[in-house]
Design a protein around this motif. Sequence first.
Motif, mmCIF file in Angstrom:
data_model
loop_
_atom_site.group_PDB
_atom_site.id
_atom_site.type_symbol
_atom_site.label_atom_id
_atom_site.label_comp_id
_atom_site.label_asym_id
_atom_site.label_seq_id
_atom_site.Cartn_x
_atom_site.Cartn_y
_atom_site.Cartn_z
ATOM 1 N N GLU A 119 5.617 70.158 93.787
ATOM 2 C CA GLU A 119 6.427 69.091 92.599
ATOM 3 C C GLU A 119 6.403 67.985 93.382
ATOM 4 O O GLU A 119 6.766 67.760 94.625
ATOM 5 C CB GLU A 119 7.852 69.675 92.195
ATOM 6 N N VAL A 120 6.136 66.688 92.504
ATOM 7 C CA VAL A 120 6.313 65.464 93.212
ATOM 8 C C VAL A 120 7.385 64.735 92.434
ATOM 9 O O VAL A 120 7.532 64.958 91.151
ATOM 10 C CB VAL A 120 5.294 64.618 92.877
ATOM 11 N N LEU A 121 8.410 64.460 93.180
ATOM 12 C CA LEU A 121 9.964 64.028 92.590
ATOM 13 C C LEU A 121 10.077 62.598 92.802
ATOM 14 O O LEU A 121 9.903 62.075 93.888
ATOM 15 C CB LEU A 121 10.737 64.747 93.318
ATOM 16 N N VAL A 122 10.538 61.981 91.828
ATOM 17 C CA VAL A 122 10.990 60.468 92.050
ATOM 18 C C VAL A 122 12.466 60.302 91.806
ATOM 19 O O VAL A 122 12.859 61.040 90.487
ATOM 20 C CB VAL A 122 10.083 59.539 91.241
ATOM 21 N N TYR A 123 13.336 59.879 92.563
ATOM 22 C CA TYR A 123 14.822 59.842 92.284
ATOM 23 C C TYR A 123 15.195 58.606 91.686
ATOM 24 O O TYR A 123 14.629 57.724 91.448
ATOM 25 C CB TYR A 123 15.357 59.905 93.681
ATOM 26 N N ASP A 124 16.285 59.170 90.725
ATOM 27 C CA ASP A 124 16.899 58.198 89.885
ATOM 28 C C ASP A 124 17.538 57.028 90.881
ATOM 29 O O ASP A 124 18.473 57.298 91.507
ATOM 30 C CB ASP A 124 17.836 59.046 88.779
ATOM 31 N N ALA A 125 17.419 55.898 90.440
ATOM 32 C CA ALA A 125 18.114 54.906 91.036
ATOM 33 C C ALA A 125 19.565 54.765 90.605
ATOM 34 O O ALA A 125 20.399 54.652 91.754
ATOM 35 C CB ALA A 125 17.654 53.317 90.514
ATOM 36 N N SER A 126 20.086 54.991 89.587
ATOM 37 C CA SER A 126 21.310 55.047 89.303
ATOM 38 C C SER A 126 22.212 56.344 89.649
ATOM 39 O O SER A 126 23.394 56.179 90.064
ATOM 40 C CB SER A 126 21.732 55.042 87.629
ATOM 41 N N VAL A 177 11.061 59.307 97.213
ATOM 42 C CA VAL A 177 9.985 60.106 96.596
ATOM 43 C C VAL A 177 10.211 61.335 97.568
ATOM 44 O O VAL A 177 10.408 61.149 98.680
ATOM 45 C CB VAL A 177 8.665 59.318 96.642
ATOM 46 N N ALA A 178 9.768 62.367 96.826
ATOM 47 C CA ALA A 178 9.809 63.756 97.703
ATOM 48 C C ALA A 178 8.854 64.705 96.984
ATOM 49 O O ALA A 178 8.353 64.452 95.915
ATOM 50 C CB ALA A 178 11.250 64.481 97.590
ATOM 51 N N ILE A 179 8.156 65.375 98.186
ATOM 52 C CA ILE A 179 7.266 66.555 97.584
ATOM 53 C C ILE A 179 7.914 67.754 97.860
ATOM 54 O O ILE A 179 8.502 67.955 98.917
ATOM 55 C CB ILE A 179 5.940 66.395 98.469
ATOM 56 N N LEU A 180 8.089 68.762 96.873
ATOM 57 C CA LEU A 180 8.544 69.912 96.953
ATOM 58 C C LEU A 180 7.414 70.761 97.035
ATOM 59 O O LEU A 180 6.759 71.041 95.885
ATOM 60 C CB LEU A 180 9.652 70.139 95.741
ATOM 61 N N ALA A 181 7.403 71.530 98.132
ATOM 62 C CA ALA A 181 6.213 72.566 98.206
ATOM 63 C C ALA A 181 6.822 74.217 98.046
ATOM 64 O O ALA A 181 7.705 74.909 98.693
ATOM 65 C CB ALA A 181 5.686 72.647 99.543
ATOM 66 N N HIS A 182 6.584 74.704 96.979
ATOM 67 C CA HIS A 182 6.857 76.049 96.624
ATOM 68 C C HIS A 182 6.138 76.894 97.535
ATOM 69 O O HIS A 182 5.047 76.908 97.817
ATOM 70 C CB HIS A 182 6.739 76.649 94.936
ATOM 71 N N ARG A 183 6.704 78.043 97.665
ATOM 72 C CA ARG A 183 6.275 79.281 98.471
ATOM 73 C C ARG A 183 4.855 79.381 97.875
ATOM 74 O O ARG A 183 4.084 79.852 98.895
ATOM 75 C CB ARG A 183 7.014 80.469 98.484
ATOM 76 N N THR A 208 11.657 61.799 87.567
ATOM 77 C CA THR A 208 10.286 62.237 87.374
ATOM 78 C C THR A 208 9.953 63.326 88.039
ATOM 79 O O THR A 208 10.066 63.257 89.189
ATOM 80 C CB THR A 208 9.370 61.020 87.493
ATOM 81 N N VAL A 209 9.426 64.161 87.517
ATOM 82 C CA VAL A 209 9.021 65.653 88.087
ATOM 83 C C VAL A 209 7.747 65.990 87.637
ATOM 84 O O VAL A 209 7.430 65.973 86.677
ATOM 85 C CB VAL A 209 9.962 66.832 87.814
ATOM 86 N N LEU A 210 6.661 65.802 88.500
ATOM 87 C CA LEU A 210 5.428 66.176 88.222
ATOM 88 C C LEU A 210 4.845 67.656 88.901
ATOM 89 O O LEU A 210 5.342 67.825 90.020
ATOM 90 C CB LEU A 210 4.450 65.121 89.175
#
Lengths: 160, 398
Positions: free
Chosen positions: A37-44, A26-32, A51-53
């Motif tokens: 964005e909340v990101l969930v990475y693909d297992a494959s 899981v990652a959080i991308l903080a834009h300036r 998933t991008v929120l």
Amino acid sequence: MPDVTETQLPGVGVRHEFETSAGERVAILAHRGGRREVLVYDASDPDRCTTVLHLSSDDTRTLAEMLGASQVSQALSAVEQQVEGLAIDWVTVAQGSRMAGETIGSSNLRAHTGASIVALVRDKETIAAPGPEHELVPGDVAVAVGTPDGLQEFRDLLSA
Amino acid sequence: MTTVPLLAATSPSAAIAFVEIGVVVLGLSVLARFAGRLGITAIPFYLLAGLAVGEGGLAPLDLSEEFISLTAEIGVLLLLLTLGLEYSADELRAGLRTGAASGSIDAVLNFTPGFVAGLLLGWDITTAALLGGVTWISSSGVVSKVLHDLDRFGNRETPVVLNLLVLEDLAMALYLPVLGAVIAGTAVIATLVNIGVALAVVAFILAMALRWGHVLSRLLAPASDEALLLSIFGMTLLVGGIAQQVEVSSAIGAFLVGLALSGPVQLRASPLVHPLRDLFAATFFFFFSFQLQPGAVFGALLPAGVLAVVAIVTKVATGWLLASHVGTRARLRAGTTLVARGEFSIVIASLGAAGAFATDLQGLAAAFVLLTAIVGPLMAKYVDRLSLAERGTAPAAA
């Protein structure tokens, strides 16, 4: 707590990433500008997000509240961002500190360090903007605002 | 006694100019919407529109060129200003420290195709070097649009892509003034002196921007949005103009102004300047091809096609080589994302306006940008599907 890795994205912002106990990345991308964005990475394909929120600053606060983050720290971090060169710290009054038993007024902490106590947390109760008559009891957490150097002195005084 | 018109907006010539410009800008707005619907950049459409109403086009318009050409030049300055605004001084320093190897790979792989093609076409070395620049620099506008539209900012290959964009910008800061000096110079010695002066000026301003930029930013911080916009716009034109006077490209002056701004001012300035940039830059692309004969562009489609195929392969290879820490599919994504060339290729081609092969260069550059700016985003979009199909795996549900 899992390891959080930080990645700088030039021109965009910064990304923090970790692996949940269930094994998802899981990652959080903080834009300036404050968007997240909340990101969930693909297992494959672990290099790609499935998933991008997209969250505005307001959405981020709402989500953080639902996840149980403290509103106090949210508000304080907002202050911190507004005032450049100022920092905020939570300092516990140590048992053997020479400030223990002094009041905020008699401790002269502000005159010595330049840092002000903006709140006292005692037994989960928060005293916002405590007056000079408040006593510093060992175990209290003082929330202080000051320059990074001032806060260092502040920490030293409360710990010894 | 003669009366001097106080406000030119009431004069008949202004009326005609307004009608012309109004029609053109409305036309561009339709194209921008159309491009938005297709999900690609509007630059190719602006170029086609310029061709269509230019001399020898479908519906030639007799536009007041003086006004539009000035607007177009401001467009270049604003393009470079926003590019400089994009990055903080820290990010550029990090780029300078760590990026020498990646930047060189990118330069060698992508400058060479254009340069060699120029020499093969029998052009002089300067024009060939300009064509090298055209094939070298990816369009940061198109690339960030692709990343945004496809939600790829979080992907693991994306830092490589973004870092490369920073490096190409820094490379432009050297390439543009050097080429500018070469173009301006006549004798070898004078040219060498020009290059030396240009590089010294750029190094000086860059150092000032990195070291003292925060002072400038602090001075501007209390300004209202209106005052901030005016001071940034004024500074951009002023520094750009001075840079041009000393034979450093004005675009670089604008770029360095963007770099000098940092912190909260930088954050506030971007949304203020962007609408202005979009307006003036659209005029720039339009005007660039407006001046060209359609024959020069369509006649160049074949060489541009061949060059585009080579330049697409070299750019994909660049992305593939640099994104060595991620999986195969991510490496392909990195490569294809970088394929599109756009605004900077056109800026570079417009530098050579005075050369003997100027028409050939600009026609070829326009055709080349048309092809890569359309093909690049499509490749970036479908590369995942292609590589998934190869492996016979079903695409994961989004």
